[in-house]
Design a protein around this motif. Structure first.
Motif, mmCIF file in Angstrom:
data_model
loop_
_atom_site.group_PDB
_atom_site.id
_atom_site.type_symbol
_atom_site.label_atom_id
_atom_site.label_comp_id
_atom_site.label_asym_id
_atom_site.label_seq_id
_atom_site.Cartn_x
_atom_site.Cartn_y
_atom_site.Cartn_z
ATOM 1 N N GLU A 34 0.826 -1.206 0.000
ATOM 2 C CA GLU A 34 0.000 0.000 0.000
ATOM 3 C C GLU A 34 0.863 1.259 0.000
ATOM 4 N N LEU A 35 2.000 1.232 0.693
ATOM 5 C CA LEU A 35 2.923 2.362 0.680
ATOM 6 C C LEU A 35 3.486 2.595 -0.720
ATOM 7 N N LEU A 36 3.780 1.503 -1.433
ATOM 8 C CA LEU A 36 4.260 1.628 -2.808
ATOM 9 C C LEU A 36 3.177 2.235 -3.694
ATOM 10 N N ARG A 37 1.933 1.795 -3.496
ATOM 11 C CA ARG A 37 0.834 2.350 -4.278
ATOM 12 C C ARG A 37 0.659 3.839 -3.978
ATOM 13 N N SER A 38 0.758 4.207 -2.694
ATOM 14 C CA SER A 38 0.623 5.611 -2.315
ATOM 15 C C SER A 38 1.741 6.458 -2.922
ATOM 16 N N ALA A 39 2.957 5.893 -2.941
ATOM 17 C CA ALA A 39 4.076 6.624 -3.545
ATOM 18 C C ALA A 39 3.814 6.872 -5.024
#
Length: 271
Positions: free
Chosen positions: A260-265
């Protein structure tokens, strides 16, 4: 190991074009890849074609159940070879293949009896298609397999055009994520964000590979890493189809926050 590989690459006659490394049965796969990828002498001399894991059809289900390292091997492999299929019934093989797909739904599965498999099916897993000499993103990422619905998948679509798709069995402790974006990103902002995520949560990820659509260059940018060790990003000549960012993350099932952090980035750094 590094010294042996270096000596092999410096041979003149005969000079190897392919090197196969066979580990012990329950070897931690990331340590071997770290050894090669982190050695600066190796980076310009060899490249990873792929990871193959053999799975015994007789004992495979029990081994996957009993040994976390076996699940990590099966999850991070590009190709899984099921052996001794002639020694068990069809239902056992089907159950084993279902367990392997739950760990990683995009990697190939081959059934082999008495070692009867052509070498051509054991190689050619890297980004560059050996038959054509050209980059094949669809084959390398196999993103279509991630998008297919199954009993161990769920997906989230966001209004900003990003997409997060999970495939895996939480009870098996492993999973794979497909992260996609349909707009170009600012690489100067996206790269450090990914770097910080990997620095903090790299232990949860076995592999991360993908292609990034950047705003400063029309060409695809390919990234590939094992936990915290990454190859230098490579630019391809052109997109095989419509441009877009596609990342495939393989790791422990509790790495969902990392995905999810990768998607947010990806969302936050749209150019």
């Amino acid at each position: 190991l590094s010294t042996t590989l270096l000596n092999l690459t410096q041979r003149t006659e005969p000079r190897p074009i392919r090197i196969v490394i066979e580990t012990t049965g329950l070897a931690e796969p990331t340590k071997l890849l770290h050894k090669i990828m982190a050695d600066p002498r190796m980076r310009s001399l060899v490249r990873l074609d792929g990871v193959i894991t053999t799975v015994d059809a007789v004992n495979g289900l029990q081994t996957l159940h009993d040994h976390p390292v076996a699940r990590r091997q099966a999850a991070m492999a590009d190709r899984r070879i099921v052996t001794k299929t002639d020694s068990v019934d069809v239902k056992t093989v089907e159950a084993l293949e279902a367990a392997l797909r739950a760990l990683n739904g995009y990697a190939d599965i081959l059934q082999v009896t008495s070692g009867a498999v052509s070498a051509g099916k054991l190689f050619g897993m890297s980004l560059i298609d050996p038959a054509t000499g050209k980059a094949d993103l669809d084959r390398w990422l196999n993103s279509a397999a991630h998008r297919s619905d199954g009993p161990h998948t769920h997906q989230q679509f966001r209004a900003d055009g990003t997409h997060l798709h999970f495939s895996g069995g939480h009870g098996d402790g492993m999973g794979t994520w497909l992260i996609e974006g349909v707009r170009p990103v600012d690489w100067a902002r996206f790269s450090p964000r990914v770097g910080e995520i990997i620095r903090q949560y790299g232990d949860l990820l076995l592999r991360l590979k993908g292609v990034v659509w950047t705003s400063d260059d029309d060409r695809p940018l390919v990234i590939h890493g094992v936990q915290r060790v990454f190859h230098a990003p490579v630019r391809l000549k052109k997109w095989p189809g419509s441009p877009g960012t596609t990342l495939v993350a393989i790791g422990s099932a509790n790495a969902e926050q990392t995905a999810e952090l990768l998607r947010s980035a990806l969302e936050d750094t749209v150019a």
